[in-house]
Design a protein around this motif. Structure first.
Motif, short mmCIF file in Angstrom:
data_model
loop_
_atom_site.label_atom_id
_atom_site.label_comp_id
_atom_site.label_asym_id
_atom_site.label_seq_id
_atom_site.Cartn_x
_atom_site.Cartn_y
_atom_site.Cartn_z
N UNK A 1 9.67 8.86 -1.70
CA UNK A 1 8.28 8.78 -1.23
C UNK A 1 7.96 10.05 -0.45
N UNK A 2 7.02 10.83 -0.96
CA UNK A 2 6.64 12.04 -0.23
C UNK A 2 5.12 12.14 -0.14
N UNK B 1 1.54 6.47 -7.40
CA UNK B 1 0.67 6.96 -6.31
C UNK B 1 0.59 5.89 -5.24
N UNK B 2 0.58 6.31 -3.98
CA UNK B 2 0.54 5.34 -2.88
C UNK B 2 -0.72 5.57 -2.03
N UNK B 3 -1.44 4.46 -1.79
CA UNK B 3 -2.70 4.56 -1.03
C UNK B 3 -2.67 3.84 0.31
N UNK C 1 -5.39 8.73 -2.25
CA UNK C 1 -3.94 8.81 -2.46
C UNK C 1 -3.35 9.50 -1.23
N UNK C 2 -2.40 8.84 -0.58
CA UNK C 2 -1.78 9.40 0.63
C UNK C 2 -0.40 9.99 0.32
N UNK C 3 0.27 9.40 -0.68
CA UNK C 3 1.65 9.81 -0.96
C UNK C 3 1.97 9.53 -2.43
N UNK C 4 3.10 10.04 -2.86
CA UNK C 4 3.56 9.81 -4.23
C UNK C 4 5.02 9.35 -4.19
N UNK D 1 7.13 -8.25 -8.48
CA UNK D 1 5.69 -8.14 -8.78
C UNK D 1 4.97 -7.77 -7.48
N UNK D 2 4.56 -6.53 -7.40
CA UNK D 2 3.87 -6.07 -6.18
C UNK D 2 2.45 -6.62 -6.16
N UNK D 3 1.97 -6.97 -4.95
CA UNK D 3 0.57 -7.41 -4.80
C UNK D 3 -0.36 -6.31 -5.26
N UNK D 4 0.01 -5.08 -4.87
CA UNK D 4 -0.76 -3.91 -5.29
C UNK D 4 0.25 -2.79 -5.52
N UNK D 5 0.31 -2.28 -6.72
CA UNK D 5 1.36 -1.29 -7.02
C UNK D 5 1.15 0.03 -6.29
N UNK D 6 0.00 0.19 -5.65
CA UNK D 6 -0.26 1.43 -4.90
C UNK D 6 -0.06 1.25 -3.39
N UNK D 7 0.52 0.13 -3.01
CA UNK D 7 0.80 -0.13 -1.59
C UNK D 7 2.30 -0.32 -1.38
N UNK D 8 2.85 0.37 -0.37
CA UNK D 8 4.24 0.11 0.01
C UNK D 8 4.24 -1.09 0.96
#
Ligand code: FAD
Length: 380
Positions: free
Chosen positions: A45-46, A64-66, A85-88, A174-181
């Motif tokens: 995660x960067x 992508x992470x938001x 997008x905050x991170x990848x 199964x992530x609630x939102x694939x763009x959230x850690x």
């Protein structure tokens, strides 16, 4: 005879070697591994900033992470997110290989399966194909990562202040939102840090944690897997995260950078951005020095000017977190979940420079009132 020998072909070694070779310094990079980037000991995660600075290719990017869901011991979940997008999430093997290839394109000679054993003056003793031999260089850049059992063979430099033990699986989840850690602050999983879920896509995530020792990490990961009811894909991967840089990172003609110098962020364990920032500074210092300007000591001064205070604040935040029990963490969740706090995090939260947020947080009068008793509790 080389101008520079870089020990370690991780991101920090490749970045430093690319820079010195780009300035016509005869540069050799050695790594004891047969395959760069393998096995992977990282979540990858960067920040967006790191992706841009390091010119990470689309081939390396997995997701992508938001934003983040932050979980507390009482089950409370706080959502911190934006549309931006905050991170990848990057694939570390591809990422490391691409950085090394970039260095080679600039003229870096690369010797894999070559282990540094000892440095004395301008000579380095290496082991290659089962045989030991000596090479010479004016300067050595030590970017040999966290497993520095051989550190004392290289130099008498002190070790980073603390080592965290990381453990991670890739699992169907199964992530609630694939763009959230997802981050879990709870003693059931970690005694001194946090646990994480970093989605690679909707069905697959990297799930891990860091703890003060390997036994606690194993137990914490078992608890987390049970809680999430997820199915691990492969065996866990383990890795060390050194935090808190030593008092000095330069000795004679040896400069340390990256994990070897404890330059990862104590708040998150992320070391790619900070480590490569420092390895770039190390290379620039070496270039100046070998061109007859300045000293190698300038590296120490320059990297500390750039991120020294940031890492110090990070260590303070880390030491405080270590002392908080689950009840205190729950109290902290009440402060963080206030709309003013969420707004502040969204506005100035920066995964590479979290100290601005910590300082601003403490500057809100209502937070002082609530935080001080928790701090006193935890520090007593
Ligand atoms: C579980 C876990 C998750 C992490 N997640 C993240 C994350 O999401 N984001 C992030 O930014 N950071 C993360 N990190 C930290 C990150 O992996 C490191 O900060 C980063 O890899 C440091 O890069 P480096 O080049 O200093 O060292 P490394 O990447 O470790 O490379 C060092 C290289 O040196 C070589 N080497 C070692 N000794 C010798 C020797 N004697 N001779 C020759 N070669 C040698 C090794 O083979 C290796 O290839 C994580 C770490 C762990 C353990």
């Amino acid at each position: 005879m080389y101008d520079v020998i870089v020990i370690g072909g991780g991101p920090c070694g490749s970045v430093a070697a690319k820079e010195t070779a780009s300035h016509n310094l005869k540069t050799l990079l050695i790594d004891k591994k047969q395959h760069i980037g393998r096995p992977v000991h990282c979540t990858g995660l960067i920040s967006k900033r790191a992706v841009e600075t390091l010119k990470v290719s689309q081939n390396s990017i997995l997701n992508e992470i938001k934003g983040a869901y932050v979980h507390f011991p009482n089950g409370k979940r706080i959502t911190i997110g934006t549309q931006e997008i905050k991170a990848y999430v990057v694939d570390r093997e591809t990422f490391d290989k691409e950085l090394l290839l970039e260095a080679q394109k600039k003229g870096v000679e690369v010797n894999l399966e070559t282990e540094a054993l000892n440095i004395c003056g301008n000579k380095i003793k290496i082991k290659q194909n089962g045989k030991t031999k000596h090479l010479t260089a004016d300067v050595f850049i030590g970017a040999y990562g966290a497993r520095y059992s051989k550190r004392n063979l290289f130099t008498s430099l002190p070790l980073p202040k603390k080592i965290l033990y990381g453990l991670q699986i890739t699992a169907q989840y199964i992530a609630d939102d694939k763009n959230f850690v997802e981050l879990f602050f709870c003693s059931h999983y970690s005694d001194c840090f946090f646990a994480w879920i970093v989605p690679i896509n909707k069905e697959l995530s990297k799930i891990g944690l860091a703890c003060s020792n390997a036994i606690i990490a194993k137990k914490g990961l078992k608890n987390l897997i049970e809680h999430l009811k997820c199915k691990p894909e492969k065996k866990p991967i383990a890795g060390l995260i050194p935090i808190g840089p030593p008092e000095t990172t330069v000795s004679g003609n040896i400069l340390l950078c990256g994990d070897a110098a404890g330059q990862a962020k104590p708040t998150s364990g992320g070391g790619i951005y900070t480590g490569t920032l420092c390895s770039q500074i190390a290379a620039e210092t070496v270039i100046k020095y070998l061109n007859g300007n300045g000293t190698l000591r300038e590296y120490e001064k320059r990297w500390r000017e750039q991120i020294g205070k940031e890492l110090k604040w990070g260590m303070i935040a880390h030491q405080t977190l270590v002392k908080l029990n689950d009840t205190q963490l729950n109290k902290l969740s009440n402060i963080i979940s206030q709309p003013s706090s969420i707004a502040l995090i969204k506005k100035i939260g920066d995964i590479d420079y979290p100290s601005s947020l910590i300082k601003r947080f403490l500057s809100i009068p209502i937070n002082w009132k609530d935080i001080i008793p928790i701090l006193f509790d935890s520090l007593s």
